[in-house]
Enzyme design. Structure first.
Site, PDB file in Angstrom:
ATOM      1  N   HIS A 348       0.927  -1.049  -0.181  1.00 19.66           N
ATOM      2  CA  HIS A 348      -0.099  -0.269   0.336  1.00 19.66           C
ATOM      3  C   HIS A 348       0.856   1.209   0.007  1.00 19.66           C
ATOM      4  CE1 HIS A 348      -4.049  -1.816   0.868  1.00 19.66           C
ATOM      5  NE2 HIS A 348      -2.849  -2.606   1.271  1.00 19.66           N
ATOM      6  N   LYS A 527      -8.224  14.171   4.614  1.00 18.32           N
ATOM      7  CA  LYS A 527      -7.237  12.988   4.211  1.00 18.32           C
ATOM      8  C   LYS A 527      -6.381  13.418   6.283  1.00 18.32           C
ATOM      9  CE  LYS A 527      -6.240  13.488  -0.114  1.00 18.32           C
ATOM     10  NZ  LYS A 527      -6.652  13.028  -0.806  1.00 18.32           N
ATOM     11  N   ARG A 528      -5.129  12.315   6.382  1.00 13.89           N
ATOM     12  CA  ARG A 528      -4.569  12.283   7.388  1.00 13.89           C
ATOM     13  C   ARG A 528      -3.204  13.468   6.351  1.00 13.89           C
ATOM     14  NH1 ARG A 528      -3.442   8.658  11.609  1.00 13.89           N
ATOM     15  NH2 ARG A 528      -1.560   9.639  11.698  1.00 13.89           N
ATOM     16  N   LYS A 533       0.877  14.351   0.412  1.00 14.64           N
ATOM     17  CA  LYS A 533      -0.511  14.915   0.152  1.00 14.64           C
ATOM     18  C   LYS A 533      -0.587  16.427   0.524  1.00 14.64           C
ATOM     19  CE  LYS A 533      -1.897  10.850   3.049  1.00 14.64           C
ATOM     20  NZ  LYS A 533      -3.348   9.782   2.028  1.00 14.64           N
ATOM     21  N   THR A 635      -8.290   6.378  -1.835  1.00 12.00           N
ATOM     22  CA  THR A 635      -9.355   6.142  -1.999  1.00 12.00           C
ATOM     23  C   THR A 635     -11.302   7.118  -2.086  1.00 12.00           C
ATOM     24  OG1 THR A 635      -9.578   5.304   0.610  1.00 12.00           O
ATOM     25  CG2 THR A 635     -10.063   3.342  -1.963  1.00 12.00           C
ATOM     26  N   LYS A 639     -14.872   8.168  -3.880  1.00 12.61           N
ATOM     27  CA  LYS A 639     -16.088   8.711  -2.348  1.00 12.61           C
ATOM     28  C   LYS A 639     -16.562   9.996  -3.270  1.00 12.61           C
ATOM     29  CE  LYS A 639     -14.187   6.175   0.867  1.00 12.61           C
ATOM     30  NZ  LYS A 639     -12.638   6.539   1.958  1.00 12.61           N
TER      31      LYS A 639
HETATM   32  C1  NBG Z   1      -2.701   3.484   1.922  1.00  6.34           C
HETATM   33  C2  NBG Z   1      -2.404   4.528   0.955  1.00  6.34           C
HETATM   34  C3  NBG Z   1      -3.291   4.964   0.164  1.00  6.34           C
HETATM   35  C4  NBG Z   1      -4.272   3.858  -0.416  1.00  6.34           C
HETATM   36  C5  NBG Z   1      -4.574   3.100   0.560  1.00  6.34           C
HETATM   37  C6  NBG Z   1      -5.624   1.961   0.534  1.00  6.34           C
HETATM   38  C7  NBG Z   1      -0.812   2.884   3.983  1.00  6.34           C
HETATM   39  C8  NBG Z   1       0.110   2.265   4.047  1.00  6.34           C
HETATM   40  N1  NBG Z   1      -1.686   2.871   2.384  1.00  6.34           N
HETATM   41  O1  NBG Z   1      -3.073   5.793  -1.249  1.00  6.34           O
HETATM   42  O2  NBG Z   1      -1.570   6.047   1.230  1.00  6.34           O
HETATM   43  O3  NBG Z   1      -5.502   4.549  -1.198  1.00  6.34           O
HETATM   44  O4  NBG Z   1      -3.620   2.517   1.159  1.00  6.34           O
HETATM   45  O5  NBG Z   1      -4.736   1.390  -0.389  1.00  6.34           O
HETATM   46  O6  NBG Z   1      -1.607   3.518   4.333  1.00  6.34           O
END
Ligand code: NBG
Length: 791
Positions: A348, A527-528, A533, A635, A639
């Protein structure tokens, strides 16, 4: 039964639970009592399909999928269950009969935040899709006593407080005292195998996950960590009360909190313990279930698919080999082969700091047998590929990504771009050896939660036009395309969006004390908080825009509300600075009489799944502005597109595929590509060059360093301004000018309301591919070899 009888029946059941499960009199029940009574009533209706699903799986000897994840960001569960069981109207009527409002009852539920962000939310969407599809599956994770911290702002600064979702009865789960395993750590390895020094008990808690229309239910099994010995009576009797309780406290620490800070050696150790704890318990449970049905271990890969969600459960490779070899007596090469047949791994992230490595010293100390097996797996791999350049160990560390890769029969990325980059970068050497192992499964989101529940107005409109089948066949949204030139449809589409915005504006006024204009563009980045980002790119552009509006207050400005939401990791100083800066900019801008009619900044604290459910349907613009090559997928971006927000974004992660689906004309693209990013970084002084070329950047940065947003301490945000003109690794300065251009194109487009709504509707119509049902079908076919079963 008629609808009326069903409502009456349901209403009686709620009162029955209120009376006999809660011991409360309806006349005096509080909202939480009603919520729990309703939840129990709904839960009763899940149990039968749940049993039926389990029986069908056993009866047909079907292959099961096991999704091992350190995180499940499930959020609230009641509404999901009510909606999937088709009980929304019935529950609404029943409660109304008692003078109780369903929306308030739903809103009373704590938001279960057993995850940090996208990775955990993806796991939750996957569980729901697995049930909707009817694929036999279990989610396995940790039952954290405290989920992700609660965020508040004190003078704009993030403060963290422990989260307490288990404060009230968590009625969705069933405790399973009979499903307990002893998990060991440390100790020695001798002739007879591994003798751990320390042991804890893993106890199962099961939450049923019901799919759309109640057709199938799977299980989320979360492990709680308990002491093997309750407390030390000898020490207690000797008056050492703290000492007597110590083993219990230590054992419980493992499932105490999500992601403890791992910057200290103690934290690291605990983190590795958490990972091994839930992975080992899950594997034991999986083998127990297998053994209850089959006696031939070579059948394992045809009956069991184990998905590793990131490297957190990567110790599953060595542990499964240990169980098969040490405990079941399988020859080592066969054990490795069999384990690989079951295991697969999802990557991920490509961020080096997030790719887990553990020191060999720690690993040897905590998991001595696993360290030996890692060496054995390494040797086995070296024998098969003598020319290989990769090792599972390097500089005294074990590399969990490489272990997961080596022990998996398939490895997948989460968007096309990300998967391509995996092959070229982090896993290049392994990919060269195993060219068929890496595949792509682009992420998706569940339409039940993210459209049907979160956006009832849009959902009613869609269902009115194309019927209800889109809910579990999201590509049917394409049929809406025929409507986008129909004035009445576009008006209805726009009305639904506006009503969502009015609702959100009211929420802001009531809970945050800020007035926002529902006719302004709602421009949202949730988002975080992370440098890659680039929330700081967004706020820098906001400052520059504010300055230009002040230069020309009577200009034809498009009114905007910049909405931010998100948490920073408690130890991530730079991210916390970004939060502080955004909040400080908000204070100044929202009080500026010259600009406040056209530009506002709002940042509600404690962003979570529940807040996302109200922000996304009310947004016009979706900010997906990461440095290209850094966001694996995203994701939230999906949405937003489904709910008719247009994206302003880079060619990163799944943005690339979203743009392909919705069409380049309905997407505001800006910024460097992943290749250009790499090239740009090697240009000496790239940030200074970019700033020299665009006076807006310097001017906005100067306002920050002059203390316009921090009068009491002009140097407060120096880390941000220094970085901007210095290293600027994430290329905020270099992408600024094109971002500014794209934002002005957004302004112009928003000015033509009909054209905007047409683009928004096209985003909805063309985003059906981003359903997690599609993603899960991909995993089933390409990775798991699992089939859907209908009870
Ligand atoms: C996160 C990514 C996102 C991705 C999500 C689900 C981690 C390690 N990765 O871009 O930063 O959408 O995983 O796949 O949290």
């Amino acid at each position: 039964m008629s609808a009326k009888d069903m409502s009456a029946d349901f209403s009686d059941a709620i009162v029955h639970h209120l009376t006999y499960s809660l011991g409360k009199d309806a006349a005096h029940a509080q909202i939480t009592d009603w919520r729990i009574a309703l939840s129990l009533t709904v839960r009763d209706r899940i149990v039968d399909p749940w049993f039926a699903s389990t029986r069908a799986t056993y009866g047909g000897q079907h292959k099961r999928v096991y999704y091992l994840s350190m995180e499940f960001l499930i959020g609230r569960l009641l509404e999901d269950a009510v909606v999937n069981l088709g009980l929304l109207d019935i529950a609404d009527n029943a409660l109304r009969g008692h003078g109780v409002d369903l929306a308030s009852v739903l809103a009373d539920e704590p938001d279960a935040a057993l995850g940090n962000g996208g990775l955990g939310r993806l796991a939750a969407c996957f569980l729901e899709s697995l049930s909707t599809i009817g694929c036999p599956a279990y989610g396995y994770g940790i039952r954290y006593e405290h989920g992700l911290f609660k965020q508040s702002f004190e003078n704009g600064v993030q403060k963290e407080a422990p989260e307490d979702w288990l404060q009230q009865d968590h009625v969705w789960e069933f405790e399973r005292p009979e499903s307990c395993y002893t998990i060991g750590f440390g100790g020695t390895v001798g002739q007879g195998g591994w003798t751990p020094e320390e042991t804890v008990i893993a106890k199962a808690h099961d939450t049923p996950v019901i799919g759309w229309q109640g057709r199938w239910a799977n299980t989320l099994r979360l492990w709680e960590s308990l002491p093997t010995k309750l407390f030390d009576l000898d020490r207690f009797n000797a008056g050492d009360y703290y000492g007597a309780a110590e083993p219990e406290a230590l054992a419980r620490t493992i499932s105490r909190v999500l992601y403890p800070d791992d910057s200290t050696p103690e934290g690291k150790r605990l983190r590795l313990k958490q990972e091994f704890f839930f992975t080992a318990a899950s594997l034991r449970d999986i083998l127990r279930r297998f053994d209850s049905e089959y006696s031939d271990l070579t059948l394992l890969p045809s009956k069991v698919a184990i998905q590793l969600n990131d490297t957190h459960p990567a110790i599953a490779g060595p542990e499964l080999v240990r169980l098969l070899h040490d405990e079941k007596g399988m020859a080592l090469p066969d054990a490795i082969q069999t384990a690989r047949g079951c295991l697969s791994y999802t990557n991920h992230t490509l961020l080096p700091e997030a790719l887990e490595r553990w020191s060999e010293e720690l690993m040897t100390d905590l998991l001595p047998r696993h360290m030996q097996l890692i060496e054995a797996i390494d040797d086995d791999h070296a024998r098969a590929y003598p020319k290989r350049k990769v090792s599972l160990r390097e500089n005294g560390e074990v590399k969990m990504g490489e272990i997961a890769f080596t022990m998996a029969h398939k490895v997948n990325g989460v968007s096309a771009l990300h998967t391509g980059l995996m092959k070229q970068t982090v896993f290049k050497d392994l990919h060269d050896l195993h060219p068929d192992r890496i595949i792509n499964e682009t992420n998706g989101v569940t339409p039940r939660r993210w459209v049907l529940s979160a956006n009832p107005r849009l959902s009613a409109l869609i269902t009115g036009v194309i019927g209800e089948d889109w809910v579990d066949d999201l590509e049917q949204l394409q049929q809406l395309e025929a409507q986008v030139d129909d004035a009445a449809f576009l008006t209805a589409y726009g009305d639904a969006k506006r009503a969502n915005k009015v609702e959100l504006s009211n929420w802001f006024a009531e809970t945050q004390g800020v007035q926002i204009d529902p006719d302004a563009m709602f421009d949202t980045q949730i988002k975080r908080i992370h440098e890659y980002k680039r929330q700081h790119l967004n706020i820098l552009e906001t400052i520059a825009l504010w300055q230009e509006i002040r230069d020309n207050p009577n200009g034809n400005w498009t009114p905007r509300v910049k909405i931010f939401g998100g948490k920073a990791a408690p130890g991530y100083v730079f991210a916390k600075q970004i939060i502080h800066l955004i909040n400080s900019v908000a204070v100044v801008l929202n009080a500026d009489p010259v600009t406040l009619k056209v530009l506002k900044v709002v940042y509600p604290p404690n962003y979570n799944v529940t807040l996302a459910e109200s922000l996304i349907p009310a947004s016009d613009l979706s900010e997906q502005i990461s440095t290209a090559g850094k966001e694996a997928s995203g994701t939230g971006n999906m949405k937003f597109a489904l709910n008719g927000a247009l994206t302003v974004g880079t060619l990163d992660g799944a943005n690339v595929e979203i743009r392909e689906h919705v069409g380049a004309d309905n997407f505001f693209l800006f910024g460097m590509t992943a290749d250009e990013v790499v090239a740009r970084r090697s240009v000496a002084g790239h940030a200074a060059q970019a700033i020299a070329a665009d006076p807006r950047i310097a001017r906005a940065a100067k306002a920050i360093s002059d203390g316009v947003f921090s009068r009491d301490d002009p140097a407060r945000f120096r880390a941000i301004t220094d970085n901007l003109s210095g290293a600027d690794y994430f290329l905020v300065a270099s992408d600024f000018t094109d971002y500014w251009r794209a934002q002005r194109a957004v302004d112009a487009a928003y000015g033509d309301r009909d054209a905007w709504m047409r683009m928004a509707a096209l985003n909805t119509a063309r985003s059906g591919w981003f359903s997690s049902d599609r993603t899960i079908r991909g995993y089933m076919a390409d990775i798991w070899g699992a089939k859907a079963v209908r009870a």
